[in-house]
Design a protein around this motif. Structure first.
Motif: not given
Length: 471
Positions: A178, A189-195
């Motif tokens: 990104e 990209p940083p790791p996404t925070t799961p919902t």
């Protein structure tokens, strides 16, 4: 007395009349007339000069004892007044501009300039005045792509997004990278925070049924395991294989005692965390002792040792509880915050802690089945002086372990899923598996021990003799 001539009398009357009129004239103050249309010549021909205009105190003029007009300073009075006005305010530069020059950028947006020469009055600088405006020399058909002159960062490629009005080129990152906020480099990209997973809920009446089912199921297995432990304690059977089974039963018993604690304990975070850790520890120990039982069985069936297995009773106890404690301590070191849940105190299956639960137990199960398979795969050469009683118990244990371990694993899995999913059918399945597991532990552990079989057979004979004597 002589009378005045007629002509003299008329003249006197006329004079008296004129005097009376003169003495009755009204006093009127003077007012200013409009500023004159005519003015003095302008002091400059361009660039802003001034000229003078005049007005008079004649609109009306003062009469009688009336005053002269008040000047603009609102203090003095006069019969006329002068005022300066702006004139020739136009620029001294000529108003005729030359043609616009070429755009400063070829095939793109720039500026263009035009000039005006100096007018009639004094001008400064280069005797010319400039004016600029934006220009667009872009032609999407004739001009080259803007990507030809654009350099993108590593892992980035240029994309031509030009329109009819303007050239547009952007750098787009590839391979999962990104663009950073400064648009200067492509970064991971940083790791996404799961919902967050929504908490599943049951209707109040279903929750009551689920609680009754789950606690009844755990109570049933507690009763059956307690009977098994009580039987062996009563018969005082403490062989090596029985010590292993006894510890497995104790671990299973303690795990289910924790599961029947009041449901509101999950509202106390510390207590819920402790319960979750202990449930993990006891179930891991349960599977670990089944592995040690398979190892004990293998050492006898494969004729590795003559009796009592590879480890002593104390060593089996230490290894079983010690390995379970090691697994739990490692998980606590990395995932302590994930023990316990918002609505239950078992396993949070949406966190990495699930790997700490499943991977060690699956490895233990694979090793257990591998030992069982290896023990029955080939014919081994018997050892001289082999304890035949223990050998027979080991062979029976080889088969009973193939039944008990899948049952324990199944009810462990279904129990975790039923709590995690709050699913009523799963609670029902958990109840059935618990009952089957409890009965299987009691029957199979009792039947595969030679001493128990002999003592039960002796008790049966004694009962038979007693009934015959009574007759």
């Amino acid at each position: 007395m002589t009378s005045l001539p007629v002509g003299g009398a008329l003249g006197l009357a006329l004079l008296l009349t004129l005097f009376a009129v003169a003495t009755t004239v009204t006093n009127i103050n003077g007012e200013w007339s409009p500023w004159s249309n005519m003015a003095t010549p302008c002091t400059k021909s361009c660039g802003g000069g001034v000229n003078l205009k005049v007005r008079s105190c004649t609109n009306p003029s003062p009469q009688g004892s009336g005053q002269l007009c008040l000047k603009m300073d609102l203090v003095s009075r006069a019969d006329k007044e002068w005022k300066s006005f702006d004139c020739n305010t136009q620029s001294c530069w000529g108003l005729v501009w030359g043609n616009w020059g070429n755009c400063s950028v070829h095939c793109g947006k720039g500026v263009r300039t035009r000039y005006s020469m100096c007018g009639t009055d004094v001008c400064n600088g280069t005797m010319a005045k400039s004016q600029s405006e934006p220009c667009n020399d872009w032609n999407k058909t004739a001009c080259p792509s803007p990507c030809e002159d654009m350099t993108c960062p590593q892992f980035g490629v240029c994309q031509d997004k030009s329109t009819v009005q303007e050239p547009i080129a952007i750098c787009v990152c590839t391979m999962g990278y990104e663009m950073n906020p400064d648009k200067t480099s492509c970064i991971r990209p940083p790791p996404t925070t799961p919902t967050p997973r929504p908490i599943p809920t049951l209707a109040p009446e279903q929750k009551v049924v689920a609680t009754v089912i789950s606690k009844s199921a755990s109570t049933l297995i507690i009763i059956m395991v307690s009977i098994t432990l009580g039987l062996f304690l009563f018969l005082r059977v403490f062989t090596t294989d029985r010590v292993i089974q006894m510890n497995m039963e104790i671990a299973l018993l303690l795990a289910h005692i924790l599961l029947i604690l009041p449901g509101n304990v999950n509202k106390i975070p510390v207590a819920c965390t402790v319960i979750s850790i202990l449930v993990h520890f006891f179930f891991t120990a349960c599977f670990m002792f089944m592995l040690l039982e398979a190892l004990h069985m293998y050492s006898l069936v494969a004729y590795v040792v003559k009796k009592d297995g590879m480890f002593s009773k104390a060593q089996n106890v230490l290894v079983g509880w010690g390995m379970a404690a090691f697994v739990v301590l490692v998980c606590m070191a990395f995932q302590l915050d994930n023990y316990g849940g918002d609505y239950h105190c078992w396993l949070r299956m949406d966190t990495p802690l699930v790997y700490g639960h499943f991977i060690p137990i699956i490895i233990i199960i694979i090793l257990t089945f591998a030992l069982i398979e290896a023990a029955g795969a080939v014919s081994y050469k018997p050892l001289t002086g082999m304890d035949r009683t223990q050998l027979l118990s080991a062979k029976i244990s080889q088969r009973t372990n193939l039944i008990i371990m899948p049952l324990v694993f199944s009810h462990w899995m279904v129990g975790m899923l039923s709590e995690y999913e709050q699913n009523l059918p799963l609670y029902g399945t958990f109840s059935i598996l618990n009952g089957v597991t409890g009965v299987a532990v009691f029957l199979l552990h009792s039947s595969n021990n030679q001493q128990v079989r002999e003592k039960l057979r002796g008790c049966y004979r004694s009962m038979c003799k007693g009934s015959a004597v009574s007759r």
